[in-house]
Design a protein around this motif. Structure first.
Motif, PDB file in Angstrom:
ATOM      1  N   VAL A  40       5.877 -47.807  57.515  1.00 49.97           N
ATOM      2  CA  VAL A  40       5.596 -46.568  57.871  1.00 49.97           C
ATOM      3  C   VAL A  40       4.829 -46.742  59.161  1.00 49.97           C
TER       4      VAL A  40
ATOM      5  N   GLY B 287       3.597 -40.301  56.125  1.00 48.73           N
ATOM      6  CA  GLY B 287       4.526 -41.377  55.680  1.00 48.73           C
ATOM      7  C   GLY B 287       3.834 -41.985  54.274  1.00 48.73           C
ATOM      8  N   TRP B 288       2.719 -42.229  54.386  1.00 50.26           N
ATOM      9  CA  TRP B 288       1.714 -42.748  53.122  1.00 50.26           C
ATOM     10  C   TRP B 288       1.935 -41.813  52.278  1.00 50.26           C
TER      11      TRP B 288
ATOM     12  N   ALA C  39       4.956 -49.535  52.703  1.00 50.32           N
ATOM     13  CA  ALA C  39       3.609 -49.357  53.368  1.00 50.32           C
ATOM     14  C   ALA C  39       3.578 -50.008  54.768  1.00 50.32           C
TER      15      ALA C  39
ATOM     16  N   ALA D 237       7.885 -40.906  58.861  1.00 49.35           N
ATOM     17  CA  ALA D 237       7.117 -41.241  59.984  1.00 49.35           C
ATOM     18  C   ALA D 237       7.751 -41.291  61.357  1.00 49.35           C
TER      19      ALA D 237
ATOM     20  N   MET E 198       1.664 -41.412  60.526  1.00 54.02           N
ATOM     21  CA  MET E 198       1.542 -42.485  59.384  1.00 54.02           C
ATOM     22  C   MET E 198       0.981 -41.935  58.100  1.00 54.02           C
ATOM     23  N   VAL E 199      -0.019 -40.904  58.167  1.00 51.29           N
ATOM     24  CA  VAL E 199      -0.477 -40.207  56.859  1.00 51.29           C
ATOM     25  C   VAL E 199       0.737 -39.679  56.248  1.00 51.29           C
TER      26      VAL E 199
ATOM     27  N   ALA F 157       9.848 -42.713  53.664  1.00 53.92           N
ATOM     28  CA  ALA F 157       8.679 -42.736  54.006  1.00 53.92           C
ATOM     29  C   ALA F 157       8.543 -43.227  55.478  1.00 53.92           C
TER      30      ALA F 157
ATOM     31  N   LEU G 141       5.231 -41.704  50.187  1.00 51.75           N
ATOM     32  CA  LEU G 141       4.875 -42.742  49.341  1.00 51.75           C
ATOM     33  C   LEU G 141       4.446 -42.483  48.115  1.00 51.75           C
ATOM     34  N   ARG G 142       3.018 -41.932  48.152  1.00 50.14           N
ATOM     35  CA  ARG G 142       2.335 -41.495  47.129  1.00 50.14           C
ATOM     36  C   ARG G 142       2.837 -40.410  46.311  1.00 50.14           C
TER      37      ARG G 142
END
Length: 361
Positions: free
Chosen positions: A127, A205-206, A124, A163, A202-203, A159, A209-210
Motif C-alpha cells: 500500500v 488502502g489499509w 500491507a 492507494a 495509505m489510510v 488495496a 485491507l481491513r
C-alpha cells in the motif's frame, strides 16, 4: 404467326425505355418517388434540421440582436466573469495537456506486469509503495482509474491499486508544479498537498485491507485498447482523457467564474470567517466542481477569500472524490464499490487535510 415479343415484359415508359425493376421483378421506385414516400429530401423544409441549419440560425440571431448583445458583453460583471474564466483556462491547459500525454505514454508503453513485479508481496507493505508510485504518473484521476483497474487485472492487490488510484492524481510532478505556480507565495501548500494526499491514500488502502470485500469490485476492462497497436492505444487514451478532463476543466472554470461573480461577497466572507464552515464548504465544492487535478490549484487560488487550510482541503478532496470520479469508479469497479469507497474517502480526506493544514500552514 406467333409474336416474338415477351408478354411478361413490363410496358415501356413514356420515353420508350423499360422501367427499372427491383429484386423479384417488382418495379423499383424512382428517386423522387422514394423521397416523396419518406417525407422528402433530408434537407428539405419538412426534413430533420441539421447542424448547418442550427449554425445558420445562430448567425442570423447574432446579427439581428448584435446591439443588445454588445451592451450585455460590456457589462462589468460579465467582463469579470470572462476574465476569471479565461485566466483559469490559460493557466491550466498546458498542465492538462502535458499530464494527459505523459499519462498515456505510461499507460500504454510501460508493461502492466511491471507494477505487479515492483510492489512487495505483502499487501500491507504494498500500500505505501503503491502510494509513492503515484509520483511517476503525471496524469489526472481520469487516467488513474483505468490504470488502477489494469493493475487489479494483473494480480495487484486491490488495496495497493486503490492507494495508487488516490495518490497518483495528487502527488505527481505535474500537479505539484501546477500547485507551486498557482500559489507562488505559499510553497507550504505544495508540501501540505503532497503529505496529506499520501496519508489519505495509505489510510484508504489499509482500510480496504481491513474492511473491503472482493465481491464489491467488478474487474474492469478497456475494450477499446484490447488488441490495438501501441500507437492506436496511445491516441485512444489521449483522446479519452482530453475529452473527459478538458470538458470538466471548462465546466470547472465556468463554475469558478460564476462563483466569483454571482455569489455575493458577504456570503463567501461569512463562510470564510468560520474555520469549520469554510473547510466543509470547499470540500463540498471540490466534489461538485469535478475539476481535473492539473487545474484545480488555479481555481483554489482564485478563491482568495478562504484560508489556506480550507483551500488545502479543496485540493486534497478534489482529485479523490468528485462527481466525475465517482461515476468513473462506478463504471469501472461497479456501483457497490463506489457507494462505499467514495463517502469513506471524503471523510478521511477532509480530516487528514484539515489536520495537515493546521500543522503545516
Amino acid at each position: 404467326m406467333a409474336s416474338t415479343t415477351d408478354s411478361s415484359a413490363p410496358p415501356a415508359g413514356p420515353d420508350g425505355r423499360a422501367p427499372a425493376t427491383g429484386p423479384g421483378g417488382g418495379d423499383r421506385p424512382d428517386v423522387p418517388e422514394r423521397e416523396a414516400a419518406s417525407g422528402g429530401p433530408r434537407r428539405s423544409l419538412g426534413g430533420r434540421i441539421g447542424s448547418v441549419e442550427v449554425l445558420a440560425s445562430l448567425l442570423v440571431l447574432l446579427i439581428v440582436f448584435r446591439a443588445p448583445l454588445a451592451g450585455a458583453l460590456s457589462a462589468p460583471r460579465l467582463q469579470t466573469w470572462t476574465t476569471v474564466f479565461v485566466s483559469v483556462l490559460v493557466q491550466a491547459v498546458p498542465f492538462l495537456v502535458f499530464g494527459v500525454l505523459l499519462s498515456a505514454v505510461i499507460a500504454v508503453f510501460v508493461p502492466r506486469s511491471f507494477w505487479a513485479r515492483a510492489l512487495p508481496r505483502h499487501p500491507a507493505l504494498a500500500v505505501p509503495v503503491a502510494s509513492a508510485a503515484g509520483v511517476v504518473l503525471p496524469g489526472c484521476e481520469c487516467g488513474s482509474v483505468p490504470i488502477a483497474g489494469s493493475l487489479i487485472r494483473r494480480g495487484v492487490t486491490p488495496a495497493a491499486a486503490l492507494a495508487f488510484l488516490l495518490a497518483a492524481p495528487a502527488v505527481n510532478p505535474v500537479v505539484l508544479a501546477a500547485t507551486a505556480v498557482a500559489f507562488p507565495g505559499a510553497p507550504e501548500m505544495v508540501l501540505g498537498r503532497a503529505v496529506a494526499s499520501l496519508v489519505v491514500a495509505m489510510v484508504m488502502g489499509w482500510l480496504w485491507l481491513r474492511l473491503g470485500r472482493a465481491d464489491w469490485i467488478r474487474l474492469p476492462r478497456r475494450p477499446e485498447l484490447d488488441g490495438a497497436s501501441r500507437g492506436a492505444a496511445f491516441w485512444a487514451a489521449v483522446r479519452h482523457d482530453v475529452v473527459h478532463a478538458g470538458g470538466f476543466l471548462v465546466v470547472g472554470a465556468m463554475a469558478a467564474a460564476s462563483i466569483n461573480v454571482l455569489v455575493p461577497e458577504r456570503w463567501l466572507q461569512t463562510l470564510a470567517d468560520s474555520p469549520v464552515l469554510s473547510v466543509l464548504a470547499l470540500a463540498v465544492l471540490a466534489v461538485l466542481l469535478s475539476i481535473c487535478s492539473e487545474a484545480d490549484a488555479f481555481v483554489a487560488a482564485s478563491l482568495s477569500q478562504f484560508s489556506l487550510t480550507s483551500r488545502l482541503v479543496f485540493l486534497v478532496v478534489g482529485p479523490m472524490v468528485d462527481l466525475k470520479l465517482i461515476s468513473m469508479q462506478a463504471g469501472v469497479f461497479g456501483r457497490r464499490f463506489a457507494v462505499r469507497f467514495a463517502p469513506a474517502t471524503f471523510v478521511v480526506a477532509v480530516g487528514v487535510a484539515g489536520l495537515a493544514g493546521a500543522v503545516l500552514l
